[in-house]
Design a protein around this motif. Structure first.
Motif, PDB file in Angstrom:
ATOM      1  N   GLY A 134       0.883  -1.230  -0.446  1.00  0.00           N
ATOM      2  CA  GLY A 134      -0.249  -0.199  -0.377  1.00  0.00           C
ATOM      3  C   GLY A 134       0.756   1.293  -0.010  1.00  0.00           C
ATOM      4  N   LEU A 135       1.576   0.942   0.711  1.00  0.00           N
ATOM      5  CA  LEU A 135       2.924   2.502   0.836  1.00  0.00           C
ATOM      6  C   LEU A 135       3.532   2.548  -0.395  1.00  0.00           C
ATOM      7  CD1 LEU A 135       4.231   4.887   2.747  1.00  0.00           C
ATOM      8  CD2 LEU A 135       5.430   3.519   2.947  1.00  0.00           C
ATOM      9  N   ARG A 136       4.087   1.343  -1.666  1.00  0.00           N
ATOM     10  CA  ARG A 136       4.291   1.241  -2.677  1.00  0.00           C
ATOM     11  C   ARG A 136       3.418   2.329  -3.817  1.00  0.00           C
ATOM     12  NH1 ARG A 136       5.493  -1.523  -6.125  1.00  0.00           N
ATOM     13  NH2 ARG A 136       7.675  -1.958  -7.682  1.00  0.00           N
ATOM     14  N   ARG A 137       2.325   1.766  -3.248  1.00  0.00           N
ATOM     15  CA  ARG A 137       1.519   2.562  -4.916  1.00  0.00           C
ATOM     16  C   ARG A 137       0.978   3.507  -4.397  1.00  0.00           C
ATOM     17  NH1 ARG A 137      -3.024  -1.350  -3.309  1.00  0.00           N
ATOM     18  NH2 ARG A 137      -2.184  -3.486  -4.636  1.00  0.00           N
ATOM     19  N   GLU A 138       0.753   4.135  -2.413  1.00  0.00           N
ATOM     20  CA  GLU A 138       1.061   5.691  -2.732  1.00  0.00           C
ATOM     21  C   GLU A 138       2.018   6.093  -2.727  1.00  0.00           C
ATOM     22  OE1 GLU A 138      -1.054   8.991  -1.444  1.00  0.00           O
ATOM     23  OE2 GLU A 138      -1.259   6.612  -1.354  1.00  0.00           O
ATOM     24  N   ALA A 139       4.128   5.803  -2.603  1.00  0.00           N
ATOM     25  CA  ALA A 139       5.072   6.482  -3.388  1.00  0.00           C
ATOM     26  C   ALA A 139       5.091   6.921  -4.443  1.00  0.00           C
ATOM     27  CB  ALA A 139       6.425   5.490  -2.288  1.00  0.00           C
ATOM     28  N   LEU A 140       4.347   5.666  -5.385  1.00  0.00           N
ATOM     29  CA  LEU A 140       4.486   5.381  -6.804  1.00  0.00           C
ATOM     30  C   LEU A 140       3.868   5.990  -7.917  1.00  0.00           C
ATOM     31  CD1 LEU A 140       5.995   1.766  -7.669  1.00  0.00           C
ATOM     32  CD2 LEU A 140       7.207   4.127  -7.652  1.00  0.00           C
ATOM     33  N   LYS A 141       3.022   7.091  -6.661  1.00  0.00           N
ATOM     34  CA  LYS A 141       2.074   7.401  -7.511  1.00  0.00           C
ATOM     35  C   LYS A 141       2.800   8.792  -8.277  1.00  0.00           C
ATOM     36  CE  LYS A 141      -2.285   6.586  -5.788  1.00  0.00           C
ATOM     37  NZ  LYS A 141      -3.407   6.802  -4.524  1.00  0.00           N
ATOM     38  N   THR A 142       1.925   9.529  -9.520  1.00  0.00           N
ATOM     39  CA  THR A 142       3.022  10.480 -10.225  1.00  0.00           C
ATOM     40  C   THR A 142       2.137  11.379  -9.983  1.00  0.00           C
ATOM     41  OG1 THR A 142       2.601   9.867 -12.595  1.00  0.00           O
ATOM     42  CG2 THR A 142       4.571   9.583 -11.408  1.00  0.00           C
ATOM     43  N   ALA A 143       2.211  13.171 -10.482  1.00  0.00           N
ATOM     44  CA  ALA A 143       1.106  14.176 -10.770  1.00  0.00           C
ATOM     45  C   ALA A 143       1.168  14.180 -11.697  1.00  0.00           C
ATOM     46  CB  ALA A 143       1.275  15.292 -10.086  1.00  0.00           C
ATOM     47  N   PRO A 144      -0.293  14.386 -12.399  1.00  0.00           N
ATOM     48  CA  PRO A 144      -0.582  14.340 -13.960  1.00  0.00           C
ATOM     49  C   PRO A 144      -0.394  15.482 -14.862  1.00  0.00           C
ATOM     50  CG  PRO A 144      -2.599  15.407 -12.515  1.00  0.00           C
ATOM     51  CD  PRO A 144      -1.218  14.196 -11.553  1.00  0.00           C
ATOM     52  N   ASP A 145       0.424  15.725 -15.224  1.00  0.00           N
ATOM     53  CA  ASP A 145       0.957  16.381 -16.333  1.00  0.00           C
ATOM     54  C   ASP A 145      -0.528  17.954 -16.943  1.00  0.00           C
ATOM     55  OD1 ASP A 145       2.823  18.416 -17.726  1.00  0.00           O
ATOM     56  OD2 ASP A 145       3.170  16.830 -19.133  1.00  0.00           O
TER      57      ASP A 145
END
Length: 311
Positions: free
Chosen positions: A238-249
């Motif tokens: 769960g923490l890994r998915r949260e950390a790998l999120k990227t903001a939309p361009d």
């Protein structure tokens, strides 16, 4: 934990803005801590890591009794220091009979411990133990190269994880362009076995080669040490998915009626106006239409004839 306070001065507001989440994060700061007991070797290791990362590191010299990263509840003080200093990495040194010269390197995400690697330090050589020409000594703040030698970094899970952590710890600032004149040092990580890595710090000496590209020689300037992997802890899913999120361009313009699909790829919608069948042009020689007209004409004639006979 730290209390959430609203800034009362402009300086405090600027400090909070620096720590706020950003689309493009800046340099990662490293927190260096001592455990309850440390050895002379470990003190030298922590000091030289601090000097190599002096611009982006915070070092505490007091002993910390309640920090046990791999135990439940033993990471609370680490997260407190991370929030206080705004650090994304930490290096923690401790020494005991069971685990001598123990070095724990970890990463934070949102001021929570993300992952951990526990290493044993062996065969340590400090900066002062190397003799070399001081003219080729690496300059403070220069961008280092990092080389990983050995198949273990691609096949062994412990060394894969160690490679990720060392990259974050040693690489410094992320840049787009690089001036070759400023490249003067390299970290060489060699996988000796499945759980042992030899780490050395070398200066780059440029010599004439008869071509445009100079000949490069490595001169070991220290520090160097053997790192033995003892334990490691990967982040939970769960923490890994949260950390790998990227903001939309936000700079990319949205195309109307076009969207992406993971299976179909790029898809779009086409709008067609309603068809008006009453206005459609029919062919003049339609046999079915002629037969209907003929039958209708005959029916009208029969009706007219019956009407005349009845009168």
């Amino acid at each position: 934990m730290l209390k959430i306070r609203t800034p009362k001065t402009h300086r405090g507001k600027r400090e909070l803005e620096k720590r706020a989440p950003k689309l493009v994060e800046g340099n990662k700061k490293t927190l260096i801590l001592h455990g309850t007991k440390t050895s002379n070797v470990l003190n030298s290791v922590l000091t030289e890591i601090y000097h190599l990362k002096k611009e982006n590191s915070v070092k505490y010299t007091r002993k910390n009794d309640n920090i046990r990263p791999f135990e439940a509840g033993g990471e609370t003080n680490l997260e407190f220091f991370s929030q206080k200093t705004d650090c994304s990495l930490f290096v923690f040194g401790s020494h005991s009979k069971k685990r001598p010269d123990n070095l724990v390197i970890g990463r934070f995400y949102d001021h929570h411990v993300y992952d951990l690697v526990e290493l044993g330090v062996e065969n340590f050589r400090s900066l002062q133990s190397f003799s070399y020409d001081k003219k080729i000594a690496p300059k403070m703040g220069s961008k280092p190269l990092i080389a990983f030698v050995g198949e273990g970094f691609e096949s062994v899970d412990e060394l894969k994880h160690l490679k990720e952590v060392l990259l974050d710890l040693l690489r410094g600032e992320v840049i787009d362009n690089l001036n070759l004149a400023g490249v003067d040092r390299i970290y060489v990580c060699t996988a000796v076995s499945a759980n042992r890595v030899y780490l050395s710090h070398c200066a780059l000496r440029l010599k004439k080669s008869g071509t445009i590209v100079p000949k490069i020689e490595l001169v070991e300037v220290g520090p160097s040490m053997d790192l033995v992997v003892r334990r490691h802890r990967l982040p939970n899913e769960g923490l890994r998915r949260e950390a790998l999120k990227t903001a939309p361009d936000s700079t990319k313009k949205k195309v109307k009626n076009v969207k992406g699909d993971p299976l179909l790829g790029k898809t779009g919608k086409i709008y067609i106006p309603d068809q008006k069948l009453g206005d459609m042009a029919l062919p003049n020689k339609a046999k079915g239409v002629k037969r209907e007209r003929r039958e209708a004409k005959m029916n009208r004639g029969l009706k007219k004839q019956k009407a005349e006979e009845s009168t």
